[in-house]
Enzyme design. Structure first.
Site, PDB file in Angstrom:
ATOM      1  N   CYS A   2      16.338 -23.227  17.726  1.00  0.00           N
ATOM      2  CA  CYS A   2      17.570 -22.440  17.880  1.00  0.00           C
ATOM      3  C   CYS A   2      18.329 -22.358  16.558  1.00  0.00           C
ATOM      4  CB  CYS A   2      18.477 -23.090  18.915  1.00  0.00           C
ATOM      5  SG  CYS A   2      17.753 -23.160  20.537  1.00  0.00           S
ATOM      6  N   ARG A  27      13.486 -19.310  11.922  1.00  0.00           N
ATOM      7  CA  ARG A  27      13.399 -20.583  12.658  1.00  0.00           C
ATOM      8  C   ARG A  27      12.622 -20.418  13.960  1.00  0.00           C
ATOM      9  NH1 ARG A  27      17.468 -24.342  11.195  1.00  0.00           N
ATOM     10  NH2 ARG A  27      17.694 -25.037  13.344  1.00  0.00           N
ATOM     11  N   TRP A  74      15.506 -20.678  20.964  1.00  0.00           N
ATOM     12  CA  TRP A  74      14.077 -21.010  21.070  1.00  0.00           C
ATOM     13  C   TRP A  74      13.967 -21.833  22.332  1.00  0.00           C
ATOM     14  CZ3 TRP A  74      11.155 -25.678  20.541  1.00  0.00           C
ATOM     15  CH2 TRP A  74       9.783 -25.493  20.304  1.00  0.00           C
ATOM     16  N   ASN A 100      22.178 -26.120  19.849  1.00  0.00           N
ATOM     17  CA  ASN A 100      20.803 -26.361  19.421  1.00  0.00           C
ATOM     18  C   ASN A 100      20.519 -27.822  19.709  1.00  0.00           C
ATOM     19  OD1 ASN A 100      18.297 -26.445  18.225  1.00  0.00           O
ATOM     20  ND2 ASN A 100      19.094 -26.644  16.137  1.00  0.00           N
ATOM     21  N   GLY A 101      19.448 -28.102  20.443  1.00  0.00           N
ATOM     22  CA  GLY A 101      19.085 -29.489  20.747  1.00  0.00           C
ATOM     23  C   GLY A 101      18.666 -29.597  22.207  1.00  0.00           C
ATOM     24  N   GLU A 479      -5.671 -29.242   7.129  1.00  0.00           N
ATOM     25  CA  GLU A 479      -4.583 -28.304   6.789  1.00  0.00           C
ATOM     26  C   GLU A 479      -5.083 -26.875   6.897  1.00  0.00           C
ATOM     27  OE1 GLU A 479      -1.593 -28.217   6.653  1.00  0.00           O
ATOM     28  OE2 GLU A 479      -1.092 -26.432   5.514  1.00  0.00           O
ATOM     29  N   LYS A 483      -3.342 -23.994   9.353  1.00  0.00           N
ATOM     30  CA  LYS A 483      -2.826 -22.723   8.812  1.00  0.00           C
ATOM     31  C   LYS A 483      -3.431 -21.546   9.553  1.00  0.00           C
ATOM     32  CE  LYS A 483       0.204 -23.446   6.883  1.00  0.00           C
ATOM     33  NZ  LYS A 483       0.368 -24.843   7.039  1.00  0.00           N
ATOM     34  N   GLU A 486      -2.129 -21.390  13.323  1.00  0.00           N
ATOM     35  CA  GLU A 486      -0.706 -21.148  13.625  1.00  0.00           C
ATOM     36  C   GLU A 486      -0.264 -19.729  13.311  1.00  0.00           C
ATOM     37  OE1 GLU A 486       2.329 -23.362  11.516  1.00  0.00           O
ATOM     38  OE2 GLU A 486       0.984 -23.723   9.859  1.00  0.00           O
ATOM     39  N   HIS A 502     -22.728 -35.492  15.617  1.00  0.00           N
ATOM     40  CA  HIS A 502     -22.513 -36.440  16.725  1.00  0.00           C
ATOM     41  C   HIS A 502     -21.905 -35.750  17.934  1.00  0.00           C
ATOM     42  CE1 HIS A 502     -23.722 -39.800  14.241  1.00  0.00           C
ATOM     43  NE2 HIS A 502     -22.974 -39.296  13.271  1.00  0.00           N
ATOM     44  N   LYS A 601      10.447 -23.157  12.586  1.00  0.00           N
ATOM     45  CA  LYS A 601      10.311 -23.661  11.225  1.00  0.00           C
ATOM     46  C   LYS A 601      10.672 -25.143  11.140  1.00  0.00           C
ATOM     47  CE  LYS A 601       9.563 -23.711   6.873  1.00  0.00           C
ATOM     48  NZ  LYS A 601       8.125 -23.758   6.462  1.00  0.00           N
TER      49      LYS A 601
END
Ligand code: AGP
Length: 606
Positions: A2, A27, A74, A100-101, A479, A483, A486, A502, A601
């Site tokens: 948010c 964000r 969000w 926000n939270g 990494e 990338k 996402e 294996h 973000k």
């Protein structure tokens, strides 16, 4: 995550709030809204969807007034919908509140409020806050907010306006970031500094428990203990230009190409031919320290996996790397003989902040490597290394990752010096080779861009692929897979090259893409064997290798070569094609590259 924005001034609030929300889009969000006071008239417009949708609504009903708050949501509790978007209002429509939270005890509070006659119109935890405020408010907003705080469990950054005090915005911070911006005859509020850089570079960063009252011509700050305190003004060394795309199609591409500059800036700040200038590391070091823990989330965690190899090889120290959200629930052996490195671009990741506090509670000294000075993690740590990457807007972290690697390289060298584990001659060679990295990064970007476009043309048609490597190269493969996932929404899995046979090799069939990473000469033959196993099953292998590591390139369907480089420092080169592969694949698929679905973000909730 948010985003919150607030404005108190002489210009139209609606325009400023919308501009501020646009700066917060990165964000991640799924709905938005604003509340503006025109004298005692509370005007609220909010909706599910993007800011374009909100602007459409506002064209039908423009809001008059010079004070207001805004929010990008969000979703955590409740689906994206008009009713669940913020601002939320009390039963009388007197207050408007954004948050926000996460309020962890919202169900019990909601039940009590419903029993007291409050009617709710959303599924959110946030709406509980504004009805609770209505319940406890006896005429003094500050006292009411303090009483509210007593009843809450969880994290919150909130802003609230009252149509009986149309000249004030009240703000409260607990574990979710909130900054106050100071202007000329106007003042501002936001979840982070980039949202306000167009208006100011002077900030007060609210601490946990602090309450602020904003008016157009003054701000008042109250400490967690309740006394009024002076604003601690912080002059941001970021400017508005830094948060623009500067001609690039996406922030992510801009930030990929900023990496030579970022690494050069870090080296200029912390290194010269004769020494690593990291007093923060020297001051936190003690000879009784006998082990290191690195903890972080996501890409920052993957930088820590690279860091482990660096610190173990340069400083001859045992290093553990733990995902922050896991560290908290496992037995750990942290104590005053441990050094904990906390990696975080935003400095606000809730899981990482919690892991930092755990480490400190066990007596460990904590060094934060963060891109956001003034952030919660920066303030909680014993010492801080500023990553100096500048604001990173794209959700997919790129330049911050390279800055983390570079900072870890320097930390490894510094610890090697402090522990006298390396002869000066060797240290000198390492330092000299580090100083060459910015040019090598520039050369690598120029060399690999076209190859990555070509490879991305292939990858876009495959719903699953593998990234493999051994040792440091496996850490980098992780990494690379993240990338790609996402931002292109294709599935990718990183695997230790020696481990494929294996079990997972069963998934390799005709045409399955496998990206194989080679930067460690001593491991090439083994990884080549794994490549042959993949080829024998019809897999299509794209190699990423530093020059000089691979003689026989015949084995590969595509070969992406990087400039020769010291094996320990190769990560900042290897990650470049990994970033560009993800970028071009996502571009081919018309994905929302800077703001991928479902992601934020800075993840300020656990
Ligand atoms: C990486 O591209 C993601 N944006 C995510 O994994 C990120 O690295 C993670 O959330 C940690 O964020 P931080 O560095 O701000 O703590």
């Amino acid at each position: 995550m948010c985003g919150i924005i607030g404005y108190a001034g002489k210009a139209g609030a609606e325009k400023f709030l919308l501009q501020g929300l646009k700066k917060l889009e990165y964000r991640g969000y799924d709905s938005a809204g604003i509340a503006v006071l025109d004298e005692d008239e509370m005007q609220v417009v909010k909706c599910q969807g993007t800011l374009d949708e909100l602007e459409n609504r506002l064209r039908q009903k423009s809001l008059r007034g010079y004070l207001g708050i805004g929010h990008t949501r969000w979703a955590t509790h409740g689906v994206p919908s008009d009713d669940n978007s913020h601002p939320h209002q009390d039963c009388q429509g007197r207050f408007a509140l954004v948050h926000n939270g996460i309020i962890e005890n919202y169900q019990s509070l909601k039940a009590e409020l419903q029993a007291a006659g409050h009617s709710f119109c959303s599924e959110t935890d946030t709406e509980v806050l504004v009805h609770l405020l209505e319940e406890v408010h006896q005429g003094d907003m500050i006292a009411a907010l303090r009483e509210l705080q007593e009843k809450l469990a969880g994290s919150y950054a909130l802003a609230v306006v009252d149509n009986r005090e149309p000249e004030k915005i009240y703000a409260l911070r607990q574990a979710s970031p909130l900054v106050i911006g100071l202007g000329e005859q106007e003042n501002y509020l936001a979840s982070d500094m980039p949202a306000l850089l167009n208006a100011t570079r002077k900030f007060h960063i609210l601490e946990d428990g602090e309450l602020a009252v904003l008016k157009e011509d003054e701000i008042s700050i109250f400490s967690a203990a309740g006394e009024e305190i002076e604003a601690d003004i912080f002059q941001a060394d970021w400017d508005a230009e830094m948060v623009k795309k500067q001609g690039y199609e996406h922030f992510m591409l801009k930030e990929i190409y900023e990496q030579p500059t970022v690494v050069r800036r870090l080296l200029a700040a912390y290194l010269d031919r004769d020494q690593v200038k990291l007093p923060e590391v020297a001051e936190i070091w003690g000879d009784e320290i006998d082990r290191v823990l690195i903890t972080a989330c996501g890409t920052a965690y993957y930088s820590g996996l690279v860091g482990r190899h660096i610190l173990e090889e340069l400083a001859n120290l045992p290093v553990e790397v733990e995902i922050s959200s896991e560290l908290r629930y496992k037995k750990n052996f942290l104590d005053e003989n441990s050094l904990t490195l906390v990696m975080s671009q935003s400095g606000e990741t809730a899981d990482t902040l919690a892991a930092l506090k755990l480490a400190r509670s066990r007596g460990s000294r904590v060094l934060a490597l963060t891109n956001t000075i003034g952030s919660s993690i920066a303030r909680e740590a014993d010492a801080v290394v500023d990553l100096k990457a500048g604001p990173e807007i794209a959700v997919a972290s790129t330049k911050a990752y390279s800055a983390m690697l570079t900072a870890l390289y320097l930390t490894g060298l510094k610890l090697g010096e402090l522990r006298a584990t390396l002869p000066e001659r060797e240290l000198l060679t390492y330092r000299r080779e580090l100083l060459k990295l910015p040019e090598k990064i520039t050369a690598a970007l120029n060399r690999v861009e076209d190859s990555c476009r070509e490879a991305a043309d292939y990858l876009k048609n495959h719903s699953s692929m593998f990234f493999i490597g051994r040792n440091l190269d496996y850490s980098l493969a992780l990494e690379g897979a993240l990338k790609l996932k996402e931002i292109s929404y294709l599935h990718a899995e990183a695997y230790p090259a020696g481990e494929l046979k294996h079990g997972t090799l069963a998934l390799v069939e005709e045409g399955v893409p496998v990206i194989a990473i080679f930067t460690r000469r001593g491991l090439v033959s083994k990884t080549l064997s794994n490549v042959k196993e993949v080829k024998a099953r019809g897999g299509r292998v794209i190699a990423i290798a530093t020059a000089g590591t691979i003689e026989d390139k015949e084995e590969f369907d595509q070969f992406i070569e990087l400039p020769a480089c010291n094996e320990l420092w190769a990560g900042v080169l290897t990650v470049l094609p990994l970033q560009l592969l993800a970028y071009h694949t996502a571009h081919n698929l018309n994905c929302s590259i800077d703001k991928p679905r479902n992601l934020a973000k800075s993840v300020t909730v656990e």
